[in-house]
Each structure stands twice: as structure tokens, then as C-alpha cells.
Design a protein around this motif. Structure first.
Motif, PDB file in Angstrom:
ATOM      1  N   LYS A 122       0.911   0.936  -1.734  1.00 43.20           N
ATOM      2  CA  LYS A 122       1.007   0.798  -3.193  1.00 43.20           C
ATOM      3  C   LYS A 122       0.716  -0.634  -3.625  1.00 43.20           C
ATOM      4  O   LYS A 122       0.007  -0.861  -4.608  1.00 43.20           O
ATOM      5  N   ALA A 123       1.227  -1.610  -2.888  1.00 40.49           N
ATOM      6  CA  ALA A 123       0.981  -3.024  -3.217  1.00 40.49           C
ATOM      7  C   ALA A 123      -0.502  -3.363  -3.098  1.00 40.49           C
ATOM      8  O   ALA A 123      -1.040  -4.119  -3.913  1.00 40.49           O
ATOM      9  N   ILE A 124      -1.155  -2.793  -2.096  1.00 36.85           N
ATOM     10  CA  ILE A 124      -2.605  -3.012  -1.948  1.00 36.85           C
ATOM     11  C   ILE A 124      -3.347  -2.374  -3.121  1.00 36.85           C
ATOM     12  O   ILE A 124      -4.208  -3.000  -3.741  1.00 36.85           O
ATOM     13  N   SER A 125      -2.994  -1.140  -3.461  1.00 33.40           N
ATOM     14  CA  SER A 125      -3.642  -0.434  -4.575  1.00 33.40           C
ATOM     15  C   SER A 125      -3.471  -1.174  -5.894  1.00 33.40           C
ATOM     16  O   SER A 125      -4.395  -1.232  -6.709  1.00 33.40           O
ATOM     17  N   ASN A 126      -2.283  -1.749  -6.099  1.00 28.71           N
ATOM     18  CA  ASN A 126      -1.978  -2.448  -7.356  1.00 28.71           C
ATOM     19  C   ASN A 126      -2.530  -3.869  -7.396  1.00 28.71           C
ATOM     20  O   ASN A 126      -2.336  -4.574  -8.382  1.00 28.71           O
ATOM     21  N   GLY A 127      -3.149  -4.303  -6.313  1.00 31.24           N
ATOM     22  CA  GLY A 127      -3.706  -5.654  -6.280  1.00 31.24           C
ATOM     23  C   GLY A 127      -2.695  -6.748  -6.018  1.00 31.24           C
ATOM     24  O   GLY A 127      -3.004  -7.934  -6.146  1.00 31.24           O
ATOM     25  N   GLU A 128      -1.461  -6.366  -5.650  1.00 30.96           N
ATOM     26  CA  GLU A 128      -0.411  -7.369  -5.399  1.00 30.96           C
ATOM     27  C   GLU A 128      -0.707  -8.229  -4.174  1.00 30.96           C
ATOM     28  O   GLU A 128      -0.182  -9.329  -4.045  1.00 30.96           O
ATOM     29  N   LEU A 129      -1.528  -7.722  -3.265  1.00 27.41           N
ATOM     30  CA  LEU A 129      -1.835  -8.457  -2.037  1.00 27.41           C
ATOM     31  C   LEU A 129      -3.235  -9.073  -2.071  1.00 27.41           C
ATOM     32  O   LEU A 129      -3.765  -9.467  -1.039  1.00 27.41           O
ATOM     33  N   GLN A 130      -3.792  -9.173  -3.260  1.00 25.23           N
ATOM     34  CA  GLN A 130      -5.079  -9.850  -3.398  1.00 25.23           C
ATOM     35  C   GLN A 130      -4.894 -11.320  -3.025  1.00 25.23           C
ATOM     36  O   GLN A 130      -3.919 -11.959  -3.424  1.00 25.23           O
ATOM     37  N   PRO A 151      -9.589 -10.908   4.568  1.00 26.04           N
ATOM     38  CA  PRO A 151      -8.961 -10.658   3.266  1.00 26.04           C
ATOM     39  C   PRO A 151      -8.640  -9.179   3.045  1.00 26.04           C
ATOM     40  O   PRO A 151      -9.419  -8.304   3.426  1.00 26.04           O
ATOM     41  N   VAL A 152      -7.503  -8.930   2.438  1.00 23.03           N
ATOM     42  CA  VAL A 152      -7.091  -7.566   2.091  1.00 23.03           C
ATOM     43  C   VAL A 152      -8.032  -7.027   1.008  1.00 23.03           C
ATOM     44  O   VAL A 152      -8.360  -7.729   0.055  1.00 23.03           O
ATOM     45  N   THR A 153      -8.437  -5.775   1.171  1.00 19.45           N
ATOM     46  CA  THR A 153      -9.216  -5.089   0.135  1.00 19.45           C
ATOM     47  C   THR A 153      -8.515  -3.761  -0.177  1.00 19.45           C
ATOM     48  O   THR A 153      -7.677  -3.288   0.600  1.00 19.45           O
ATOM     49  N   THR A 154      -8.869  -3.155  -1.279  1.00 23.96           N
ATOM     50  CA  THR A 154      -8.229  -1.878  -1.645  1.00 23.96           C
ATOM     51  C   THR A 154      -8.489  -0.794  -0.608  1.00 23.96           C
ATOM     52  O   THR A 154      -7.696   0.134  -0.470  1.00 23.96           O
ATOM     53  N   ALA A 155      -9.567  -0.906   0.143  1.00 27.69           N
ATOM     54  CA  ALA A 155      -9.857   0.082   1.193  1.00 27.69           C
ATOM     55  C   ALA A 155      -8.805   0.056   2.300  1.00 27.69           C
ATOM     56  O   ALA A 155      -8.617   1.053   3.011  1.00 27.69           O
ATOM     57  N   ASP A 156      -8.081  -1.055   2.438  1.00 29.53           N
ATOM     58  CA  ASP A 156      -7.083  -1.165   3.502  1.00 29.53           C
ATOM     59  C   ASP A 156      -5.901  -0.225   3.301  1.00 29.53           C
ATOM     60  O   ASP A 156      -5.203   0.102   4.254  1.00 29.53           O
ATOM     61  N   LYS A 157      -5.685   0.229   2.076  1.00 34.57           N
ATOM     62  CA  LYS A 157      -4.548   1.134   1.847  1.00 34.57           C
ATOM     63  C   LYS A 157      -4.690   2.418   2.660  1.00 34.57           C
ATOM     64  O   LYS A 157      -3.698   3.008   3.069  1.00 34.57           O
ATOM     65  N   ASN A 158      -5.916   2.813   2.927  1.00 38.89           N
ATOM     66  CA  ASN A 158      -6.153   4.043   3.680  1.00 38.89           C
ATOM     67  C   ASN A 158      -5.891   3.899   5.174  1.00 38.89           C
ATOM     68  O   ASN A 158      -5.734   4.895   5.860  1.00 38.89           O
ATOM     69  N   ARG A 159      -5.865   2.679   5.689  1.00 36.14           N
ATOM     70  CA  ARG A 159      -5.688   2.522   7.132  1.00 36.14           C
ATOM     71  C   ARG A 159      -4.257   2.186   7.542  1.00 36.14           C
ATOM     72  O   ARG A 159      -3.940   2.193   8.718  1.00 36.14           O
ATOM     73  N   ILE A 160      -3.384   1.921   6.574  1.00 35.60           N
ATOM     74  CA  ILE A 160      -2.021   1.506   6.892  1.00 35.60           C
ATOM     75  C   ILE A 160      -1.327   2.524   7.793  1.00 35.60           C
ATOM     76  O   ILE A 160      -0.752   2.169   8.816  1.00 35.60           O
ATOM     77  N   VAL A 161      -1.368   3.794   7.437  1.00 30.60           N
ATOM     78  CA  VAL A 161      -0.661   4.812   8.221  1.00 30.60           C
ATOM     79  C   VAL A 161      -1.361   5.128   9.534  1.00 30.60           C
ATOM     80  O   VAL A 161      -0.773   5.755  10.409  1.00 30.60           O
ATOM     81  N   GLN A 162      -2.601   4.697   9.690  1.00 32.79           N
ATOM     82  CA  GLN A 162      -3.339   4.968  10.925  1.00 32.79           C
ATOM     83  C   GLN A 162      -3.107   3.895  11.994  1.00 32.79           C
ATOM     84  O   GLN A 162      -3.476   4.089  13.142  1.00 32.79           O
ATOM     85  N   GLU A 163      -2.513   2.793  11.626  1.00 30.61           N
ATOM     86  CA  GLU A 163      -2.353   1.658  12.540  1.00 30.61           C
ATOM     87  C   GLU A 163      -0.997   1.697  13.245  1.00 30.61           C
ATOM     88  O   GLU A 163      -0.029   2.248  12.730  1.00 30.61           O
ATOM     89  N   ASP A 164      -0.939   1.085  14.419  1.00 26.52           N
ATOM     90  CA  ASP A 164       0.329   0.932  15.143  1.00 26.52           C
ATOM     91  C   ASP A 164       1.038  -0.354  14.739  1.00 26.52           C
ATOM     92  O   ASP A 164       2.222  -0.524  14.991  1.00 26.52           O
ATOM     93  N   LEU A 165       0.278  -1.254  14.137  1.00 23.07           N
ATOM     94  CA  LEU A 165       0.778  -2.586  13.806  1.00 23.07           C
ATOM     95  C   LEU A 165       0.066  -3.067  12.550  1.00 23.07           C
ATOM     96  O   LEU A 165      -1.148  -2.936  12.437  1.00 23.07           O
ATOM     97  N   ILE A 166       0.830  -3.603  11.609  1.00 18.10           N
ATOM     98  CA  ILE A 166       0.235  -4.215  10.423  1.00 18.10           C
ATOM     99  C   ILE A 166       0.854  -5.601  10.256  1.00 18.10           C
ATOM    100  O   ILE A 166       2.078  -5.777  10.333  1.00 18.10           O
ATOM    101  N   LYS A 167      -0.021  -6.564  10.028  1.00 18.10           N
ATOM    102  CA  LYS A 167       0.410  -7.922   9.690  1.00 18.10           C
ATOM    103  C   LYS A 167      -0.331  -8.335   8.423  1.00 18.10           C
ATOM    104  O   LYS A 167      -1.549  -8.250   8.365  1.00 18.10           O
TER     105      LYS A 167
END
Length: 197
Positions: A122-130, A151-167
Motif C-alpha cells: 500500500k505504501a508503494i502504491s500510494n507513493g510513500e516510498l518514492q 529505486p522503488v517503483t510502483t511495479a514493486d508492489k506486485n513482487r512483495i509477496v513473492q519475495e523471501d526477503l524485503i529491504k
């Protein structure tokens, strides 16, 4: 003869080894970073308590540590909250790396990633992590944003649940030293809002 060549000093090295001033200055700077991180740790604890972060995440107090050899350079780091398990990790690491930058990183893995993936998306979608960076590899302990993040892009919201690790990392250039406390506090507060109850 060959052995002597390996231990000979260049003109620049000879100048540095005979001048204690630069190493004393370096030590003073590291002490200032350590002091800054002490101030930040108190601020972080206050913020975490105000924002209703789950109590289980706050049971272990902040930890400040330092060293001389992160990729050959001095560093200081502050971990809070710090929940490090073999499979599950939730930590916010504030990091000073000599010659590079300050960074503030939200580190999620395992059950914590599953728990907070939605708020990060949600933060990625809302641009909070720009303006922030996201890991591009599974190298969990690499703190070099230039090497392992982009850099974070809005496309990253789709990969969050697919990853084992997010930083997710925010940067404060060393040239902005006098604003570092404010910048790091804001980055930390944003991460807390992603993990609050």
C-alpha cells in the motif's frame, strides 16, 4: 628485495603515517556518529511507544555497534526494533558508512514479511516510498545501496509477496550531515507506520 617492496610506503602513505591529525579527526567523527545514534535511539523508542508498535517488537532495547571493516571502511549501526531469528526478521537498521552515506533500512523476512506485506504494498502504491530503494538480491547482510538496491517503483508492489526477503532503504548523503537526524527520524517514523498495530 621483493619482501621490502611489499612493505614500502608511497609518498602519500608516508605523509599519512607521519600525521596523527587525520586519524584523530576520523576518531572524533566516529564518536560524533555514535553520539548522534544515541540521540536517535532515544527518539526511536519514544516514537515506537507513541505509534502503538506491537509490544513484542520493542522488548529488546536498541543496540549501537561499530566497526572498521565494512568493505574496508569504518561504520556505525543502530538496530531498533531488532527481532533477528533464523527464519523471521524484523529490524530497522540505521547505518553510517564512512565515505558513503547514512541509511535507514526496514528489513522484513519470513512471518514478519507475510504480516506486513500488505502495508508495504500500500505504501508503494500510494507513493510513500518514492525516493527509497528496494533490494534486488537475497544478500541479506549487504548494506551497499549502490550495489544491491534500486529505486522503488510502483511495479514493486506486485513482487512483495513473492519475495523471501524485503529491504527498503532511505539514504541521507554525508554532505547533509547537519540534517541527518531529521532525515533519519522521518525515515524511521515511516517504517514504524508500516508495522504499527
Amino acid at each position: 628485495m621483493q619482501e621490502q617492496a611489499n612493505v614500502s610506503l608511497s609518498a602519500v602513505e608516508l605523509q599519512l603515517v607521519t600525521d596523527p591529525g587525520w586519524i584523530l579527526t576520523k576518531n572524533g567523527i566516529i564518536e560524533k556518529v555514535y553520539h548522534l545514534f544515541g540521540i536517535l535511539s532515544a527518539s526511536y523508542v519514544t516514537m515506537a511507544n507513541k505509534l502503538a508498535v506491537p509490544e513484542e517488537l520493542l522488548q529488546v532495547p536498541p543496540k549501537i555497534s561499530r566497526g572498521e571493516q565494512y568493505k574496508g571502511l569504518p561504520y556505525v549501526m543502530l538496530d531498533y526494533p531488532r527481532c533477528f531469528g533464523k527464519e523471521d526478521v524484523l529490524a530497522i537498521r540505521t547505518f553510517f558508512w564512512w565515505g558513503h552515506y547514512f541509511s535507514c533500512t526496514l528489513h522484513l523476512k519470513g512471518s514478519y514479511l507475510n504480516q506486513y506485506a500488505g502495508t508495504v504494498e500500500k505504501a508503494i502504491s500510494n507513493g510513500e516510498l518514492q525516493g527509497f530503494y528496494i533490494n534486488t538480491s537475497d544478500e541479506e547482510w549487504n548494506h551497499d545501496v549502490d550495489e544491491s538496491m534500486r529505486p522503488v517503483t510502483t511495479a514493486d508492489k506486485n513482487r512483495i509477496v513473492q519475495e523471501d526477503l524485503i529491504k527498503i532503504s532511505g539514504i541521507c548523503p554525508l554532505q547533509q550531515w547537519n540534517d541527518a537526524a531529521d532525515t533519519l527520524n522521518k525515515q524511521f517514523e515511516l517504517y514504524l507506520r508500516l508495522i504499527k498495530s
